[in-house]
Scaffold this motif. Structure first.
Motif, PDB file in Angstrom:
ATOM      1  N   PHE A  55      16.533 -42.177  15.930  1.00 47.72           N
ATOM      2  CA  PHE A  55      15.640 -42.906  15.035  1.00 47.72           C
ATOM      3  C   PHE A  55      15.015 -41.971  13.997  1.00 47.72           C
ATOM      4  O   PHE A  55      15.013 -42.274  12.801  1.00 47.72           O
ATOM      5  N   THR A  56      14.514 -40.835  14.445  1.00 50.09           N
ATOM      6  CA  THR A  56      13.880 -39.892  13.527  1.00 50.09           C
ATOM      7  C   THR A  56      14.880 -39.326  12.531  1.00 50.09           C
ATOM      8  O   THR A  56      14.585 -39.209  11.334  1.00 50.09           O
ATOM      9  N   GLY A  95       8.860 -34.422   6.580  1.00 55.87           N
ATOM     10  CA  GLY A  95       8.929 -34.484   8.042  1.00 55.87           C
ATOM     11  C   GLY A  95       7.645 -34.996   8.658  1.00 55.87           C
ATOM     12  O   GLY A  95       7.660 -35.808   9.599  1.00 55.87           O
ATOM     13  N   ALA A  96       6.502 -34.549   8.144  1.00 54.16           N
ATOM     14  CA  ALA A  96       5.215 -35.041   8.650  1.00 54.16           C
ATOM     15  C   ALA A  96       5.072 -36.536   8.392  1.00 54.16           C
ATOM     16  O   ALA A  96       4.568 -37.282   9.238  1.00 54.16           O
ATOM     17  N   TYR A  97       5.548 -36.975   7.233  1.00 56.51           N
ATOM     18  CA  TYR A  97       5.486 -38.399   6.907  1.00 56.51           C
ATOM     19  C   TYR A  97       6.319 -39.225   7.889  1.00 56.51           C
ATOM     20  O   TYR A  97       5.870 -40.257   8.397  1.00 56.51           O
ATOM     21  N   ILE A  98       7.539 -38.771   8.175  1.00 57.74           N
ATOM     22  CA  ILE A  98       8.414 -39.494   9.099  1.00 57.74           C
ATOM     23  C   ILE A  98       7.837 -39.477  10.518  1.00 57.74           C
ATOM     24  O   ILE A  98       7.806 -40.508  11.205  1.00 57.74           O
ATOM     25  N   LEU A  99       7.351 -38.334  10.958  1.00 52.65           N
ATOM     26  CA  LEU A  99       6.824 -38.224  12.327  1.00 52.65           C
ATOM     27  C   LEU A  99       5.570 -39.072  12.525  1.00 52.65           C
ATOM     28  O   LEU A  99       5.416 -39.736  13.557  1.00 52.65           O
ATOM     29  N   ALA A 104       6.087 -42.217  15.133  1.00 57.31           N
ATOM     30  CA  ALA A 104       4.871 -42.604  15.872  1.00 57.31           C
ATOM     31  C   ALA A 104       4.899 -44.069  16.262  1.00 57.31           C
ATOM     32  O   ALA A 104       4.397 -44.451  17.332  1.00 57.31           O
ATOM     33  N   ALA A 105       5.511 -44.924  15.419  1.00 62.24           N
ATOM     34  CA  ALA A 105       5.617 -46.351  15.745  1.00 62.24           C
ATOM     35  C   ALA A 105       6.498 -46.552  16.977  1.00 62.24           C
ATOM     36  O   ALA A 105       6.169 -47.344  17.878  1.00 62.24           O
ATOM     37  N   LEU A 106       7.628 -45.845  17.031  1.00 66.61           N
ATOM     38  CA  LEU A 106       8.518 -45.950  18.190  1.00 66.61           C
ATOM     39  C   LEU A 106       7.832 -45.445  19.456  1.00 66.61           C
ATOM     40  O   LEU A 106       7.885 -46.098  20.510  1.00 66.61           O
ATOM     41  N   LEU A 107       7.179 -44.290  19.369  1.00 65.35           N
ATOM     42  CA  LEU A 107       6.495 -43.739  20.540  1.00 65.35           C
ATOM     43  C   LEU A 107       5.327 -44.622  20.973  1.00 65.35           C
ATOM     44  O   LEU A 107       5.023 -44.703  22.175  1.00 65.35           O
ATOM     45  N   THR A 108       4.670 -45.285  20.030  1.00 65.94           N
ATOM     46  CA  THR A 108       3.587 -46.204  20.371  1.00 65.94           C
ATOM     47  C   THR A 108       4.081 -47.315  21.284  1.00 65.94           C
ATOM     48  O   THR A 108       3.463 -47.637  22.307  1.00 65.94           O
ATOM     49  N   VAL A 109       5.217 -47.905  20.915  1.00 63.04           N
ATOM     50  CA  VAL A 109       5.787 -48.995  21.718  1.00 63.04           C
ATOM     51  C   VAL A 109       6.271 -48.469  23.067  1.00 63.04           C
ATOM     52  O   VAL A 109       6.018 -49.079  24.117  1.00 63.04           O
ATOM     53  N   ALA A 128      11.806 -35.142  18.261  1.00 65.89           N
ATOM     54  CA  ALA A 128      11.495 -35.641  16.923  1.00 65.89           C
ATOM     55  C   ALA A 128      11.434 -34.499  15.913  1.00 65.89           C
ATOM     56  O   ALA A 128      11.991 -34.597  14.813  1.00 65.89           O
ATOM     57  N   VAL A 129      10.755 -33.416  16.275  1.00 70.85           N
ATOM     58  CA  VAL A 129      10.657 -32.259  15.369  1.00 70.85           C
ATOM     59  C   VAL A 129      12.038 -31.664  15.127  1.00 70.85           C
ATOM     60  O   VAL A 129      12.401 -31.311  13.989  1.00 70.85           O
ATOM     61  N   ASN A 130      12.824 -31.547  16.207  1.00 70.20           N
ATOM     62  CA  ASN A 130      14.181 -31.018  16.066  1.00 70.20           C
ATOM     63  C   ASN A 130      15.023 -31.906  15.162  1.00 70.20           C
ATOM     64  O   ASN A 130      15.799 -31.414  14.329  1.00 70.20           O
ATOM     65  N   ALA A 131      14.859 -33.230  15.284  1.00 68.81           N
ATOM     66  CA  ALA A 131      15.620 -34.158  14.450  1.00 68.81           C
ATOM     67  C   ALA A 131      15.253 -34.000  12.983  1.00 68.81           C
ATOM     68  O   ALA A 131      16.121 -34.059  12.095  1.00 68.81           O
TER      69      ALA A 131
END
Length: 379
Positions: A55-56, A95-99, A104-109, A128-131
């Motif tokens: 996803f990321t 990258g900060a924008y995507i994370l 963050a939306a995916l991890l929230t769910v 996520a950071v690696n992606a």
């Protein structure tokens, strides 16, 4: 480097980062709502890592391919800059924008519906950071497509087979370090997306044609066509999920799902100059909207016909009424999409990634799903 990062970050998050605060508040409401709903599911760690990574990486690649970013970057290139600092500032901001807004939306769910340990949460963040780093490095090496594909396939294989092993996180750290090393030697201009509309001569025509414009626009933005191809693939496999289901509403549900063709339905929103032109010129309600609706109808109907053929081959039971229903759903979804674009275009977006994942894209499919459910209640 700090000044360059701020220039990109303020464009993405807003001048006072107010957009980020609003996004976190929305995610908090979503998390609390899902948590108190007591919805629970089991997600294996390697599945979680694969979801977060894929996803990321997808979101990061879309953001890097954004034409709006290319226009902004062109202005930055007019100023003197250090290539290495520019690359890391651009990657860090994007990258900060995507994370913070997408992953963050995916991890929230995920965190709301499943119980995760601290180690698994840390592993998800590392994925996520690696992606982000790996996608940025791969984007700078687009001309080495085979090597980039092999690198991505290798990461997927490691996640699938060794995602639960204790040395998986050290592997992510090493892989991220490799991505940073590649970015260290990357050229800043490798992130600049050339304007494909001006990269080749365009034949002049004596008469205007909305269809010609739409087809040319899709040819110049090939990533917009990918969603249609994905829907065609989904149309082939959807009958497999309906094999154990009985009822007349199976086909309408498929038609509703296949109406989720976001890029095709937001061509006015993604091109502000076109939006301004069609509202400024006279009689554009008919001159533009009718051909545009027919264009969306053809795209939707092509997916529906593939779905009907696959449904007949695998399950059978396709009748004339089913075909008429497909035509009606394609007409309704195309007209609804054009009306939304005409009266309620999406304007509050920073990059095209926001536009493609705007909540408004679900309005028409949800209405179509409700209509399919209503048809299922008929005797």
């Amino acid at each position: 480097m700090k000044m360059t990062f701020k220039a990109f970050a303020k464009k993405l998050f807003g001048v006072n980062y107010d957009r980020l605060i609003r996004t976190f508040f929305i995610y908090l409401i979503i998390f609390w709502g899902l948590f108190i709903a007591d919805l629970r599911m089991q997600i294996a760690p390697f599945i979680l890592y694969l979801m977060v990574s894929a996803f990321t990486a997808g979101m990061m690649w879309q953001a890097l391919s954004s034409a709006d970013n290319a226009a902004n970057m062109q202005n930055m290139f007019m100023l003197p800059f250090d290539s290495r600092k520019f690359v890391f500032s651009y990657t860090a901001a994007l990258g900060a924008y995507i994370l913070l807004t997408k992953t963050a939306a995916l991890l929230t769910v995920v965190l709301a519906v499943s119980k995760r340990s601290i180690l698994e949460i840390l592993g998800s963040i590392l994925c996520a950071v690696n992606a982000v780093l790996m996608t940025a490095a791969a984007y700078s090496l687009k001309k080495y497509l085979y090597a980039v594909g092999f690198w991505g396939a290798g990461l997927i294989a490691v996640i699938l087979f060794w995602g639960n092993s204790p040395w998986f996180m050290p592997f992510l750290v090493v892989n991220s370090a490799l991505a940073v090393l590649l970015l260290y030697g990357a050229d800043a201009y490798s992130f600049y997306l050339l304007d494909s509309k001006n990269s080749h001569a365009v034949k002049s025509w004596k008469h205007h044609s909305v269809w010609r414009y739409l087809l040319r626009y899709l040819i110049c933005h090939k990533n917009y066509m990918m969603n249609t191809v994905v829907l065609w693939c989904a149309a082939c496999v959807l009958p497999l999920f309906f094999k154990q289901t009985e009822g007349q509403f199976i086909a309408p549900i498929g038609f509703a799902i296949l109406s989720l063709n976001t890029p095709i339905c937001i061509l006015l929103s993604c091109d502000p100059s076109l939006l301004q032109a069609v509202h400024f010129l006279p009689n554009q309600e008919k001159a533009f909207c009718i051909p545009y609706a027919l264009f969306i109808f053809v795209c939707n109907m092509s997916a529906d016909m593939i779905f009907l053929c696959s449904l007949q081959i695998q399950n059978g039971g396709v009748t004339v009424f089913t075909i008429i229903t497909a035509v009606c759903f394609a007409i309704l979804s195309s007209i609804s999409s054009v009306l939304l674009e005409w009266f309620y275009p999406i304007k509050s977006w920073k990059i095209e990634n926001d536009l493609w994942h705007h909540p408004r894209k679900y309005v028409v499919p949800v209405v179509m799903l409700l209509l399919a459910a209503a048809l299922g209640t008929l005797p």
